[in-house]
Write an enzyme that holds these catalytic residues in place. Structure first.
Site, mmCIF file in Angstrom:
data_model
loop_
_atom_site.group_PDB
_atom_site.id
_atom_site.type_symbol
_atom_site.label_atom_id
_atom_site.label_comp_id
_atom_site.label_asym_id
_atom_site.label_seq_id
_atom_site.Cartn_x
_atom_site.Cartn_y
_atom_site.Cartn_z
ATOM 1 N N LYS A 173 0.877 -1.174 0.000
ATOM 2 C CA LYS A 173 0.000 0.000 0.000
ATOM 3 C C LYS A 173 0.912 1.222 0.000
ATOM 4 O O LYS A 173 1.357 1.680 1.033
ATOM 5 C CB LYS A 173 -0.874 -0.027 1.271
ATOM 6 C CG LYS A 173 -2.263 0.552 1.136
ATOM 7 C CD LYS A 173 -2.311 2.009 0.739
ATOM 8 C CE LYS A 173 -1.963 2.961 1.848
ATOM 9 N NZ LYS A 173 -1.778 4.348 1.348
ATOM 10 N N GLU A 248 9.171 1.934 11.024
ATOM 11 C CA GLU A 248 10.175 2.992 10.802
ATOM 12 C C GLU A 248 9.425 4.311 10.826
ATOM 13 O O GLU A 248 8.601 4.557 9.945
ATOM 14 C CB GLU A 248 10.858 2.808 9.441
ATOM 15 C CG GLU A 248 11.633 1.522 9.290
ATOM 16 C CD GLU A 248 12.843 1.439 10.187
ATOM 17 O OE1 GLU A 248 13.305 2.488 10.680
ATOM 18 O OE2 GLU A 248 13.315 0.323 10.425
ATOM 19 N N CYS A 282 13.422 11.375 6.560
ATOM 20 C CA CYS A 282 13.335 11.074 7.993
ATOM 21 C C CYS A 282 14.667 11.307 8.688
ATOM 22 O O CYS A 282 14.711 11.552 9.887
ATOM 23 C CB CYS A 282 12.879 9.637 8.198
ATOM 24 S SG CYS A 282 13.934 8.467 7.313
ATOM 25 N N GLU A 384 8.220 16.698 15.092
ATOM 26 C CA GLU A 384 8.807 16.574 13.756
ATOM 27 C C GLU A 384 8.047 17.506 12.803
ATOM 28 O O GLU A 384 6.835 17.395 12.664
ATOM 29 C CB GLU A 384 8.680 15.130 13.273
ATOM 30 C CG GLU A 384 9.363 14.904 11.947
ATOM 31 C CD GLU A 384 9.093 13.515 11.370
ATOM 32 O OE1 GLU A 384 7.940 13.061 11.404
ATOM 33 O OE2 GLU A 384 10.044 12.901 10.868
HETATM 34 P P1 NAD Z 1 1.878 8.642 7.190
HETATM 35 O O1 NAD Z 1 2.031 7.926 8.486
HETATM 36 O O2 NAD Z 1 0.851 9.666 7.054
HETATM 37 O O3 NAD Z 1 1.620 7.612 6.011
HETATM 38 C C1 NAD Z 1 2.499 6.534 5.722
HETATM 39 C C2 NAD Z 1 1.708 5.424 5.065
HETATM 40 O O4 NAD Z 1 0.785 4.900 6.020
HETATM 41 C C3 NAD Z 1 0.884 5.874 3.855
HETATM 42 O O5 NAD Z 1 0.888 4.857 2.879
HETATM 43 C C4 NAD Z 1 -0.496 6.028 4.457
HETATM 44 O O6 NAD Z 1 -1.533 5.892 3.535
HETATM 45 C C5 NAD Z 1 -0.506 4.887 5.462
HETATM 46 N N1 NAD Z 1 -1.486 5.044 6.549
HETATM 47 C C6 NAD Z 1 -2.004 6.187 7.058
HETATM 48 N N2 NAD Z 1 -2.893 5.905 8.034
HETATM 49 C C7 NAD Z 1 -2.934 4.560 8.152
HETATM 50 C C8 NAD Z 1 -3.626 3.660 8.997
HETATM 51 N N3 NAD Z 1 -4.492 4.089 9.904
HETATM 52 N N4 NAD Z 1 -3.408 2.341 8.865
HETATM 53 C C9 NAD Z 1 -2.508 1.877 7.958
HETATM 54 N N5 NAD Z 1 -1.828 2.680 7.118
HETATM 55 C C10 NAD Z 1 -2.026 4.004 7.216
HETATM 56 O O7 NAD Z 1 3.330 9.219 6.868
HETATM 57 P P2 NAD Z 1 3.732 10.155 5.640
HETATM 58 O O8 NAD Z 1 3.215 11.520 5.935
HETATM 59 O O9 NAD Z 1 3.388 9.482 4.366
HETATM 60 O O10 NAD Z 1 5.321 10.134 5.729
HETATM 61 C C11 NAD Z 1 6.071 11.027 6.499
HETATM 62 C C12 NAD Z 1 6.522 10.362 7.778
HETATM 63 O O11 NAD Z 1 7.284 9.197 7.477
HETATM 64 C C13 NAD Z 1 7.446 11.233 8.613
HETATM 65 O O12 NAD Z 1 7.069 11.111 9.961
HETATM 66 C C14 NAD Z 1 8.819 10.604 8.392
HETATM 67 O O13 NAD Z 1 9.740 10.823 9.425
HETATM 68 C C15 NAD Z 1 8.465 9.177 8.272
HETATM 69 N N6 NAD Z 1 9.503 8.427 7.617
HETATM 70 C C16 NAD Z 1 10.273 7.595 8.372
HETATM 71 C C17 NAD Z 1 11.312 6.890 7.775
HETATM 72 C C18 NAD Z 1 12.174 5.958 8.584
HETATM 73 O O14 NAD Z 1 12.894 5.165 7.992
HETATM 74 N N7 NAD Z 1 12.130 6.003 9.904
HETATM 75 C C19 NAD Z 1 11.553 7.028 6.411
HETATM 76 C C20 NAD Z 1 10.740 7.897 5.674
HETATM 77 C C21 NAD Z 1 9.714 8.589 6.277
#
Ligand code: NAD
Length: 483
Positions: A173, A248, A282, A384
């Site tokens: 997804k 992550e 991130c 963040e």
């Molecule tokens: P997000 O949590 O909004 O979304 C990430 C994914 O989760 C998307 O595919 C989204 O559709 C899905 N999602 C959202 N709600 C969900 C739910 N209730 N159940 C299951 N899936 C769900 O994050 P984002 O805004 O897309 O990405 C930015 C974040 O990602 C930042 O916090 C960043 O630090 C983090 N990030 C972390 C790493 C790492 O390796 N630690 C790497 C890249 C990004």
């Protein structure tokens, strides 16, 4: 013409069962340029069924044959690299040079890396005078991979490659905000003849498609990258089913700059680690801690460079800063800048949206922003922001720097700048972070474990750590008997 991004289930491109699509925006233009499937639990169930029926055959293939499929997809990515880089830039707003030099090559590398890794992967063997035991790593079955928008194809391939390599089949997804390259990946999987159902890609909102994937009882593990808030929801849903979970999540990473550092290298790298991908990595350093004796010199040099970054059309070769990913995200970043002002922060540069000319007029561009005068416990030093925004804080000595660095609920990464290598090692030991860079940033050996501590992560990705996550461990014992 608006293109429709469909689901890829059982080897077929399909409309979502609801028939509904979400608007997909080009962030540098601020306008809709395609539609993406708004999937729900029915689409997820179909994808899980397709993955289940493909899994036994896929798992039976010798690892080397599975690896060869991954290598072929990797080659397709490289063959279509210019098209993929352009797609990533249009979808995400990042400069084309970054898509071309980082996102796409790394996506191809992820697949090839895990193809090679699984070819070398082995179980373990124990023996004593009474028995022998072998430890076998077997596939879990069908697994879920949920990825974010900041490095769309890069992080999607980083998950599906080890999952497939180990003999699992996948329901992925991708982020609904940047679905484009995932759909191109599905075309490439199809083009190389990856058996139907081995890789399924279901698009849609996290609250619908993502939650349905997490909660599906036949999904044996979830590998998630995204925000800490979403990770928490996933962990709760997974715990109820005793589902394996790798998370992550967010970061609030410190760059610790001591007076005895290589000033020019620290400055140049801090610019990159603060503003690369508009600060939406991130691992970006968003708290810049500088030893008091060089604080003003470092601050002034950093501000001068931030002011000179070329902001513009991300499709142009000369652009250094593109658009942030969405209007909602832009508003969130601007809101945090407002909070910083209210908390008494001094905006040293940037601090606002920038309106570019012509077709970029409605794009989501924010000027690179540096803020000083905020204490470690201020909101903008705790939350963040995930944009082109960082704070600067002076410190007196090593102990104070470490205490400031550790003073958040996050613990993803950190970088330390000093020519005193003993100090570097001491500070690295004391930092609460999963990854520490000494006099560098984003140096990655894909064999090493990657992940965060505290609210930044649970589990580790990379190398054998990734392959083991996507496996069930079985120990088979045999007594030797008496002679
Ligand atoms: P997000 O949590 O909004 O979304 C990430 C994914 O989760 C998307 O595919 C989204 O559709 C899905 N999602 C959202 N709600 C969900 C739910 N209730 N159940 C299951 N899936 C769900 O994050 P984002 O805004 O897309 O990405 C930015 C974040 O990602 C930042 O916090 C960043 O630090 C983090 N990030 C972390 C790493 C790492 O390796 N630690 C790497 C890249 C990004």
């Amino acid at each position: 013409m608006t293109e429709k991004i469909k689901n890829y289930i059982g080897g077929e491109f399909a409309d979502p069962h609801s028939g509904h699509y979400l608007d997909n925006f080009n962030p540098s233009r601020g306008k809709v340029y395609s539609q993406v499937a708004a999937s729900d639990s029915e689409d997820i169930s179909r994808a899980v069924r397709a993955a289940q029926s493909a899994q036994p055959q896929w798992a039976k293939l010798p690892a080397e044959e599975r690896a060869n499929y991954l290598r072929r997809i990797s080659d397709e990515i490289l063959k279509h690299a210019p098209e993929l880089a352009r797609a990533e830039t249009i979808d995400n707003g990042k400069p084309i040079t970054l898509s071309r030099e980082l996102d796409i090559p790394r996506s191809a590398k992820n697949l090839r890396f895990f193809a090679d890794a699984v070819s070398q992967f082995r179980g373990e063997f124990f023996s004593d005078s009474f028995s022998t035991s072998t430890v076998r790593y077997t596939p879990l079955g069908v697994v879920g991979c949920i990825s974010p928008w900041n490095l769309p194809l890069y992080l999607l391939t980083w998950k599906i490659a080890p999952a497939l390599a180990m003999g699992n089949t996948v329901v992925a997804k991708p982020s609904e905000v940047t679905p484009y390259t995932a759909s191109l990946l599905a075309q490439m999987a199809s083009a190389v003849g990856l058996p139907a159902g081995v890789l399924n890609i279901v698009h849609g909102a996290g609250a619908h498609a993502g939650a349905a994937l997490t909660q599906h009882p036949d999904i044996k593990a979830i590998s998630f990258t995204g925000s800490t808030a979403t990770g928490r929801m996933i962990a709760q849903a997974a715990a109820a089913q005793f589902k394996k979970c790798s998370l992550e999540m967010g970061g609030k990473n410190p760059n610790i700059i001591f007076a005895d550092c290589d000033f020019e290298l620290a400055l140049k790298t801090t610019m990159r680690s603060t503003f690369a991908n508009q600060g939406q990595i991130c691992l970006c350093g968003s708290r810049i801690l500088v030893e008091k004796t060089i604080y003003e010199k470092f601050r002034d040099a950093l501000v001068a460079r931030a002011n000179s970054l070329r902001i513009g059309d991300p499709l142009l070769e000369t652009t250094e800063q593109g658009a942030v990913v969405s209007e909602a995200h832009m508003k969130k970043i601007l809101h945090y800048i407002e909070i910083a002002r209210r908390e008494g922060g001094k905006i040293l540069c940037g601090g606002e949206r920038i309106r570019l000319a012509g077709e970029l007029e409605n794009g989501y561009f924010i000027k690179p922003t540096l803020i000083e005068g905020l204490g470690p416990s201020c909101v903008v030093n705790q939350d963040e922001v995930f944009g082109p925004v960082a704070t600067l804080m002076p410190f007196e000595n090593e102990n104070q720097a470490v205490a400031m660095a550790n003073s958040t609920r996050y613990g993803l990464s950190a970088s330390v700048w000093s020519k005193d290598l003993g100090r570097c090692e001491r500070v690295a030991n004391a930092l609460q972070a999963g990854v520490v860079w000494l006099n560098s940033w984003m140096v990655r050996d894909l064999r090493t474990p990657f992940g965060g501590v505290k609210e930044s992560g649970v589990g580790r990705e990379g190398g054998d750590y990734g392959l083991r996550f996507f496996s069930e461990i079985k120990t088979v014992n045999q007594p030797l008997g008496a002679n």
